[in-house]
Structures are given as structure tokens and as C-alpha cells.
Design a protein around this motif. Structure first.
Motif, PDB file in Angstrom:
ATOM      1  N   GLY A  81       1.254  -1.209  11.082  1.00  0.00           N
ATOM      2  CA  GLY A  81       0.193  -1.286  10.093  1.00  0.00           C
ATOM      3  C   GLY A  81       0.596  -0.824   8.709  1.00  0.00           C
ATOM      4  N   ASP A  82       1.776  -0.261   8.572  1.00  0.00           N
ATOM      5  CA  ASP A  82       2.247   0.165   7.251  1.00  0.00           C
ATOM      6  C   ASP A  82       2.849  -1.001   6.474  1.00  0.00           C
ATOM      7  N   SER A  83       2.980  -2.144   7.113  1.00  0.00           N
ATOM      8  CA  SER A  83       3.477  -3.329   6.415  1.00  0.00           C
ATOM      9  C   SER A  83       2.510  -3.677   5.292  1.00  0.00           C
ATOM     10  N   ALA A  84       3.022  -3.746   4.092  1.00  0.00           N
ATOM     11  CA  ALA A  84       2.155  -3.925   2.927  1.00  0.00           C
ATOM     12  C   ALA A  84       3.004  -4.115   1.685  1.00  0.00           C
ATOM     13  N   LEU A  85       2.312  -4.451   0.606  1.00  0.00           N
ATOM     14  CA  LEU A  85       2.921  -4.419  -0.726  1.00  0.00           C
ATOM     15  C   LEU A  85       2.564  -3.067  -1.342  1.00  0.00           C
ATOM     16  N   TYR A  86       3.548  -2.309  -1.724  1.00  0.00           N
ATOM     17  CA  TYR A  86       3.315  -1.002  -2.331  1.00  0.00           C
ATOM     18  C   TYR A  86       3.551  -1.123  -3.831  1.00  0.00           C
ATOM     19  N   LEU A  87       2.518  -0.801  -4.577  1.00  0.00           N
ATOM     20  CA  LEU A  87       2.544  -0.931  -6.033  1.00  0.00           C
ATOM     21  C   LEU A  87       2.474   0.434  -6.686  1.00  0.00           C
ATOM     22  N   CYS A  88       3.221   0.580  -7.753  1.00  0.00           N
ATOM     23  CA  CYS A  88       3.030   1.785  -8.542  1.00  0.00           C
ATOM     24  C   CYS A  88       2.565   1.388  -9.935  1.00  0.00           C
ATOM     25  N   ALA A  89       1.868   2.306 -10.556  1.00  0.00           N
ATOM     26  CA  ALA A  89       1.336   2.092 -11.896  1.00  0.00           C
ATOM     27  C   ALA A  89       1.657   3.296 -12.746  1.00  0.00           C
ATOM     28  N   SER A  90       2.040   3.053 -13.976  1.00  0.00           N
ATOM     29  CA  SER A  90       2.293   4.177 -14.866  1.00  0.00           C
ATOM     30  C   SER A  90       1.333   4.131 -16.051  1.00  0.00           C
TER      31      SER A  90
END
Lengths: 114, 113
Positions: free
Chosen positions: B84-93
Motif C-alpha cells: 500500500g505504500d506504492s504511490a507518487l511521493y511529491l515534495c513542495a518547497s
């Protein structure tokens, strides 16, 4: 609790037609509102933001959005859609709580018919 | 100016392994936030760091952790990976409170098999 609702999961419009994507928010104070666009497999690109002042804000790529406090809405509009506008659009409110947390709507997928 | 850089772009890991993702913010931005994006749950806030301190944390298990370095680069770590950790991980600054907007990276696509 703060929340954002995008009632339309999918919208299909013809190229050259006008577009309106709906966004409703729930937020206790004056909201800071954002619209982002995401192409498949890509990150989020900021289209426009509202912090205060004029309730009609202009963004990139010919998009605009209108903040209506009485309706708790921040709808995104474009007068003439281009095929390249096909993407997923997210409305967001923030910053929430302490720091920079954003709360996003579920997104609206825009399809453009030629 | 350079945008937000996330590495790697793609990762395939096996259940039970751990993974570290990296995010380099825009120069001068001291806030880095992380989000998980999945088809079922949408975009969910993981945590935010500002000047090496975690300011806020989302509702994720302790297997998800992060840190920020003095140059504002941030890493997030997921231990004991689950499917379930399969995902797109996005960061924002952003600058402090993000009133100038939040700039997102292109994301890291994590697949857990």
C-alpha cells in the motif's frame, strides 16, 4: 475540519469551448486558495492563487478563478480550452494549522475533444 | 532559477525493505513539505520541515519519517515497506508560510512488489 470538495471527477469539453471547474472549501478563517494542474506522471504546477484583495485572480495559461466567500467557492475558468489543457486539476486550501500543510480536493480530470 | 528536484524519479522495492527519497528545494526556500498521492486516497500530507524542524505531521504510521538538513534539502524514509505504500511521493518547497505559493517537484514514483 478543513476540507476541499471538487464535485466533478471527470469533465469533457470540446476544444475551443469554455471551461469551469468547481471547487468548494470548508475553512474557519480567511482561506488561502490554490489551483494546481498535473499532467500524467508529473508533479503539480501552480496555476493561480488567492490570498486577499480582488476576488477575480488571473493565472498562467489563460486561466482565472473567482473567490466567492458567500458560496465558499473558488471556481476555475478558461474562456477557450486547448487540447494541451487536458490534465488533472486540483484545488487546495492552506496553509492549515501550524506550518505549511495544504489540503487538496480529489481532483478533476479534464478531457478535451477535438 | 532551478526548481524543486526530487530523486530518484522511479523506485521499485520489495515488501519489508526500506527506502529513502530526496528533495532539494528552490534556493532560499526553507520549508519542505511531503505528500503521498495515490488513486484511492488522493494527495495526502505527510509532514513539513522548516529550518531542520518538523512543524507538522499528517496521519501516517511511524514507518514514515523525514528530516531536513542545514542546506534545506530534505529526505523522507519509509521502513518496512508495504504494498500500500506504492504511490507518487511529491515534495513542495516554499518560503516560510507559503504565501508566495508552493512549488512542487516532479515526484518519486515508488512501486512496492
Amino acid at each position: 475540519a478543513q476540507s476541499v470538495t471538487q464535485p466533478d471527477i471527470h469533465i469533457t469539453v470540446s476544444e475551443g469551448a469554455s471551461l469551469e471547474l468547481r471547487c468548494n472549501y470548508s475553512y474557519g478563517a480567511t482561506p488561502y486558495l490554490f489551483w494546481y494542474v498535473q499532467s500524467p506522471g508529473q508533479g503539480l504546477q501552480l496555476l493561480l492563487k488567492y490570498f486577499s484583495g480582488d476576488t477575480l485572480v488571473q493565472g498562467i495559461k489563460g486561466f482565472e478563478a473567482e473567490f466567492k466567500r458567500s458560496q465558499s467557492s473558488f471556481n476555475l475558468r478558461k474562456p477557450s480550452v486547448h487540447w494541451s489543457d487536458a490534465a488533472e486539476y486540483f484545488c487546495a486550501v492552506g496553509p492549515i494549522e501550524y506550518g505549511n500543510k495544504l489540503v487538496f480536493g480529489a481532483g478533476t480530470i479534464l478531457r478535451v475533444k477535438s | 532559477k532551478a526548481g524543486v528536484t526530487q530523486t530518484p524519479r522511479y523506485l521499485i522495492k520489495t515488501r519489508g525493505q526500506q527506502v529513502t527519497l530526496s528533495c532539494s528545494p528552490i534556493s532560499g526556500h526553507r520549508s519542505v513539505s511531503w505528500y503521498q498521492q495515490t488513486p484511492g486516497q488522493g494527495l495526502q500530507f505527510l509532514f513539513e520541515y522548516f529550518s531542520e524542524t518538523q512543524r507538522n505531521k499528517g496521519n501516517f504510521p511511524g514507518r514514515f519519517s523525514g528530516r531536513q538538513f542545514s542546506n534545506s534539502r530534505s529526505e523522507m524514509n519509509v521502513s518496512t515497506l508495504e504494498l500500500g505504500d506504492s504511490a507518487l511521493y511529491l515534495c513542495a518547497s516554499s518560503l516560510d508560510r507559503g504565501f508566495d505559493g508552493y512549488t512542487f517537484g516532479s515526484g518519486t514514483r515508488l512501486t512496492v512488489v
